[in-house]
Design a protein around this motif. Structure first.
Motif, PDB file in Angstrom:
ATOM      1  N   ARG A   1       0.835  -1.191   0.000  1.00 34.21           N
ATOM      2  CA  ARG A   1       0.000   0.000   0.000  1.00 34.21           C
ATOM      3  C   ARG A   1       0.873   1.245   0.000  1.00 34.21           C
ATOM      4  NH1 ARG A   1      -2.073  -2.054   5.203  1.00 34.21           N
ATOM      5  NH2 ARG A   1      -0.437  -1.717   6.738  1.00 34.21           N
ATOM      6  N   VAL A   2       0.319   2.322  -0.566  1.00 38.20           N
ATOM      7  CA  VAL A   2       0.996   3.615  -0.586  1.00 38.20           C
ATOM      8  C   VAL A   2       0.812   4.254   0.781  1.00 38.20           C
ATOM      9  CG1 VAL A   2       1.067   5.889  -1.665  1.00 38.20           C
ATOM     10  CG2 VAL A   2       0.609   3.855  -3.057  1.00 38.20           C
ATOM     11  N   THR A   3       1.897   4.735   1.394  1.00 44.99           N
ATOM     12  CA  THR A   3       1.824   5.262   2.763  1.00 44.99           C
ATOM     13  C   THR A   3       1.647   6.765   2.822  1.00 44.99           C
ATOM     14  OG1 THR A   3       4.254   5.392   2.853  1.00 44.99           O
ATOM     15  CG2 THR A   3       3.211   3.362   3.654  1.00 44.99           C
ATOM     16  N   ALA A   4       1.910   7.462   1.721  1.00 45.04           N
ATOM     17  CA  ALA A   4       1.765   8.925   1.711  1.00 45.04           C
ATOM     18  C   ALA A   4       1.228   9.345   0.351  1.00 45.04           C
ATOM     19  CB  ALA A   4       3.101   9.602   2.000  1.00 45.04           C
ATOM     20  N   PRO A   5       0.318  10.341   0.317  1.00 48.80           N
ATOM     21  CA  PRO A   5      -0.232  10.780  -0.974  1.00 48.80           C
ATOM     22  C   PRO A   5       0.847  11.373  -1.861  1.00 48.80           C
ATOM     23  CG  PRO A   5      -0.854  12.293   0.790  1.00 48.80           C
ATOM     24  CD  PRO A   5      -0.214  11.121   1.446  1.00 48.80           C
ATOM     25  N   ALA A   6       0.659  11.238  -3.169  1.00 49.31           N
ATOM     26  CA  ALA A   6       1.620  11.774  -4.141  1.00 49.31           C
ATOM     27  C   ALA A   6       0.855  12.265  -5.363  1.00 49.31           C
ATOM     28  CB  ALA A   6       2.639  10.700  -4.526  1.00 49.31           C
ATOM     29  N   THR A   7       1.509  13.148  -6.124  1.00 49.02           N
ATOM     30  CA  THR A   7       0.893  13.716  -7.322  1.00 49.02           C
ATOM     31  C   THR A   7       1.861  13.592  -8.484  1.00 49.02           C
ATOM     32  OG1 THR A   7      -0.355  15.296  -5.977  1.00 49.02           O
ATOM     33  CG2 THR A   7      -0.156  15.773  -8.325  1.00 49.02           C
ATOM     34  N   ILE A   8       1.330  13.194  -9.639  1.00 50.47           N
ATOM     35  CA  ILE A   8       2.165  13.074 -10.832  1.00 50.47           C
ATOM     36  C   ILE A   8       2.661  14.456 -11.249  1.00 50.47           C
ATOM     37  CG2 ILE A   8       2.245  12.366 -13.254  1.00 50.47           C
ATOM     38  CD1 ILE A   8       1.909   9.990 -11.472  1.00 50.47           C
ATOM     39  N   ALA A   9       3.973  14.577 -11.398  1.00 46.51           N
ATOM     40  CA  ALA A   9       4.589  15.814 -11.868  1.00 46.51           C
ATOM     41  C   ALA A   9       5.716  15.451 -12.817  1.00 46.51           C
ATOM     42  CB  ALA A   9       5.115  16.641 -10.688  1.00 46.51           C
ATOM     43  N   ALA A  10       5.793  16.136 -13.940  1.00 47.16           N
ATOM     44  CA  ALA A  10       6.792  15.818 -14.973  1.00 47.16           C
ATOM     45  C   ALA A  10       6.661  14.365 -15.410  1.00 47.16           C
ATOM     46  CB  ALA A  10       8.205  16.122 -14.480  1.00 47.16           C
ATOM     47  N   GLY A  11       5.446  13.845 -15.348  1.00 45.34           N
ATOM     48  CA  GLY A  11       5.179  12.505 -15.841  1.00 45.34           C
ATOM     49  C   GLY A  11       5.377  11.384 -14.850  1.00 45.34           C
ATOM     50  N   THR A  12       5.957  11.686 -13.679  1.00 44.14           N
ATOM     51  CA  THR A  12       6.217  10.629 -12.696  1.00 44.14           C
ATOM     52  C   THR A  12       5.880  11.089 -11.286  1.00 44.14           C
ATOM     53  OG1 THR A  12       8.518  11.286 -12.320  1.00 44.14           O
ATOM     54  CG2 THR A  12       8.110   9.715 -14.104  1.00 44.14           C
ATOM     55  N   ALA A  13       5.801  10.138 -10.391  1.00 43.76           N
ATOM     56  CA  ALA A  13       5.632  10.430  -8.969  1.00 43.76           C
ATOM     57  C   ALA A  13       6.336   9.346  -8.164  1.00 43.76           C
ATOM     58  CB  ALA A  13       4.151  10.485  -8.583  1.00 43.76           C
ATOM     59  N   ALA A  14       7.021   9.762  -7.100  1.00 45.34           N
ATOM     60  CA  ALA A  14       7.701   8.808  -6.222  1.00 45.34           C
ATOM     61  C   ALA A  14       6.731   8.395  -5.122  1.00 45.34           C
ATOM     62  CB  ALA A  14       8.958   9.420  -5.627  1.00 45.34           C
ATOM     63  N   LEU A  15       6.479   7.093  -5.009  1.00 47.69           N
ATOM     64  CA  LEU A  15       5.531   6.571  -4.033  1.00 47.69           C
ATOM     65  C   LEU A  15       6.260   5.833  -2.917  1.00 47.69           C
ATOM     66  CD1 LEU A  15       2.878   5.004  -6.467  1.00 47.69           C
ATOM     67  CD2 LEU A  15       2.922   7.330  -5.542  1.00 47.69           C
ATOM     68  N   SER A  16       5.941   6.196  -1.691  1.00 46.47           N
ATOM     69  CA  SER A  16       6.434   5.427  -0.545  1.00 46.47           C
ATOM     70  C   SER A  16       5.448   4.289  -0.304  1.00 46.47           C
ATOM     71  CB  SER A  16       6.527   6.319   0.701  1.00 46.47           C
ATOM     72  OG  SER A  16       7.469   7.354   0.501  1.00 46.47           O
ATOM     73  N   ILE A  17       5.941   3.054  -0.360  1.00 48.86           N
ATOM     74  CA  ILE A  17       5.054   1.904  -0.219  1.00 48.86           C
ATOM     75  C   ILE A  17       5.558   0.981   0.887  1.00 48.86           C
ATOM     76  CG2 ILE A  17       4.315   1.962  -2.635  1.00 48.86           C
ATOM     77  CD1 ILE A  17       6.234  -0.323  -3.199  1.00 48.86           C
ATOM     78  N   GLU A  18       4.635   0.224   1.442  1.00 51.67           N
ATOM     79  CA  GLU A  18       4.981  -0.780   2.449  1.00 51.67           C
ATOM     80  C   GLU A  18       4.138  -2.016   2.227  1.00 51.67           C
ATOM     81  OE1 GLU A  18       4.120   0.700   6.336  1.00 51.67           O
ATOM     82  OE2 GLU A  18       1.947   0.511   6.107  1.00 51.67           O
ATOM     83  N   ALA A  19       4.667  -3.156   2.639  1.00 51.30           N
ATOM     84  CA  ALA A  19       3.925  -4.410   2.512  1.00 51.30           C
ATOM     85  C   ALA A  19       2.776  -4.432   3.513  1.00 51.30           C
ATOM     86  CB  ALA A  19       4.852  -5.595   2.741  1.00 51.30           C
ATOM     87  N   ILE A  20       1.698  -5.041   3.139  1.00 55.23           N
ATOM     88  CA  ILE A  20       0.562  -5.165   4.052  1.00 55.23           C
ATOM     89  C   ILE A  20       0.849  -6.231   5.103  1.00 55.23           C
ATOM     90  CG2 ILE A  20      -1.862  -5.850   4.197  1.00 55.23           C
ATOM     91  CD1 ILE A  20      -2.317  -4.456   1.548  1.00 55.23           C
ATOM     92  N   GLU A  21       1.502  -7.307   4.704  1.00 59.59           N
ATOM     93  CA  GLU A  21       1.876  -8.357   5.646  1.00 59.59           C
ATOM     94  C   GLU A  21       3.367  -8.273   5.944  1.00 59.59           C
ATOM     95  OE1 GLU A  21      -0.132 -10.378   7.187  1.00 59.59           O
ATOM     96  OE2 GLU A  21      -1.926  -9.698   6.127  1.00 59.59           O
ATOM     97  N   PRO A  22       3.763  -8.316   7.232  1.00 56.02           N
ATOM     98  CA  PRO A  22       5.192  -8.250   7.556  1.00 56.02           C
ATOM     99  C   PRO A  22       5.912  -9.541   7.195  1.00 56.02           C
ATOM    100  CG  PRO A  22       3.902  -8.653   9.526  1.00 56.02           C
ATOM    101  CD  PRO A  22       2.911  -8.434   8.420  1.00 56.02           C
ATOM    102  N   GLY A  23       7.238  -9.465   7.145  1.00 55.35           N
ATOM    103  CA  GLY A  23       8.041 -10.654   6.892  1.00 55.35           C
ATOM    104  C   GLY A  23       8.972 -10.489   5.714  1.00 55.35           C
ATOM    105  N   PRO A  24       9.997 -11.324   5.627  1.00 51.27           N
ATOM    106  CA  PRO A  24      10.997 -11.207   4.560  1.00 51.27           C
ATOM    107  C   PRO A  24      10.476 -11.580   3.178  1.00 51.27           C
ATOM    108  CG  PRO A  24      11.416 -13.151   5.901  1.00 51.27           C
ATOM    109  CD  PRO A  24      10.325 -12.391   6.584  1.00 51.27           C
ATOM    110  N   ASP A  25       9.376 -12.331   3.103  1.00 55.31           N
ATOM    111  CA  ASP A  25       8.843 -12.715   1.792  1.00 55.31           C
ATOM    112  C   ASP A  25       8.367 -11.510   0.990  1.00 55.31           C
ATOM    113  OD1 ASP A  25       9.357 -15.344   2.350  1.00 55.31           O
ATOM    114  OD2 ASP A  25       7.305 -15.832   2.942  1.00 55.31           O
TER     115      ASP A  25
END
Length: 349
Positions: A116-140
């Protein structure tokens, strides 16, 4: 004097004896009679009571306790079970400028792992950097640069595929009972000594994901302490730079003020093995490879010697192996300081 828990059959016989003692002339052994049913019911109930008492007896001492009872023992010594860690990363989304991507937006990996995306982002110059995290913890759920994720719901103006551009925190499972017990017994048997080698090892092992750690006094000169560690829950046990930074930060808080701590990841030193085995079947070869990997996971340490006799013993433990001869290595294997033996290529001839 030890207490032996009575078996279910013994408890039923005791119940029958009690009934016959209090009801002269009664035969509680008569099959399917009311007295027989009562004796069996009472014996079964008492067996459950004895079982619960047996369980409680194991929880009294920390070395036989498990689950929340073990965690309670550990907390009395200031040790907490290491929590699971959720993998994080940065991903790049592409699309129409000005399109917003809300926090909580989910994406899927090809194997179904959800993020899931953890912080809102907006497309600028064609791209956006998304901070994401796994919904389930663990190394998999760990992500590598270049991994492509697919948005689970359509966002108008945003392409469905997003690409991981930078790895973040690696995931880790919640600490299991065996690891927690090992740390607790180590704390009980080796009390803190204001910065001894064992203190540094215990501090490192208390960090999420760390499963083995080694301490080297004077690693880079007087006043320095080297700490190396690995993370066995992962396919690649060698820590990442982010892992090293996290452990370094934790130890900098705990260390004595006069010590300079250098946390580092050991460098793999592949150990190639050539073995002649009988019978030379796929099943035996697979079993030998598994035993060798398990052996190195137990005994390898940075700069530590891997004895040829111990390699031979590991091969002998493989299921189906009858006899073998090791052709390589032909002597004990000792990696350089800071290097840890890892299983290289296993060749069967």
């Amino acid at each position: 004097m030890p207490f032996n828990r009575p078996t279910l059959s013994e408890l039923i016989e005791r119940s029958r004896g009690d009934i016959e003692t209090r009801l002269p002339g009664a035969d509680s052994a008569l099959r399917h009679s009311v007295l027989d049913v009562l004796a069996r019911m009472h014996g079964g109930a008492m067996s459950g009571v004895y079982g619960y008492l047996d369980f409680l007896a194991r929880q009294i001492l920390p070395d036989t306790a498990d689950g929340e009872f073990l965690a309670r023992h550990a907390s009395n010594w200031g040790i907490r079970r290491k929590a699971a860690v959720t993998a994080t990363a940065t991903a790049t989304a592409t699309g129409v400028n000005g399109t917003a991507i809300a926090a909580g937006t989910q994406a899927l990996r090809v194997d179904g792992q959800a993020y899931r995306v953890t912080a809102p982002a907006t497309i600028a110059a064609g791209t956006a950097a998304l901070s994401i995290e796994a919904i389930e913890p663990g190394p998999d759920a760990d992500l590598t640069v270049g991994t492509v994720l697919t948005l689970s719901s359509t966002i108008v103006g945003v392409n469905a595929a997003i690409t991981v551009s930078a790895a973040g925190t690696a995931g880790a499972l919640e600490e299991d009972d065996a690891s927690l017990l090992a740390r607790l017994l180590d704390r009980i048997r080796t009390p803190p000594r204001g910065g001894s080698s064992n203190d540094y090892r215990a501090w490192a092992l208390a960090q999420p994901g760390v499963t083995r750690a080694w301490v080297y006094p004077g690693w880079m000169g007087i006043g320095t302490v080297g700490v190396a560690f690995v993370m066995d829950q992962r396919e690649d046990i060698i820590p990442l730079e982010a892992d090293i930074d996290a452990v370094q930060a934790a130890l900098d808080i705990l260390r004595p003020v006069t010590a300079e701590v250098v946390v580092f990841a050991p460098t793999p030193a592949p150990l190639d093995i050539v073995v002649r085995v009988v019978p030379n079947t796929p099943a035996v070869r697979a079993a030998i490879s598994a035993e060798l990997a398990d052996f190195l996971a137990r005994e390898a340490e940075p700069g530590g010697t891997i004895h040829l006799s111990r390699i031979s013993e590991a091969i002998s433990l493989a299921a189906g192996e009858f006899s073998h001869a090791i052709e390589l290595p032909d002597t004990d294997f000792t990696p350089e300081p800071g290097h840890i033996a890892s299983l290289g290529t296993v060749t069967f001839v």
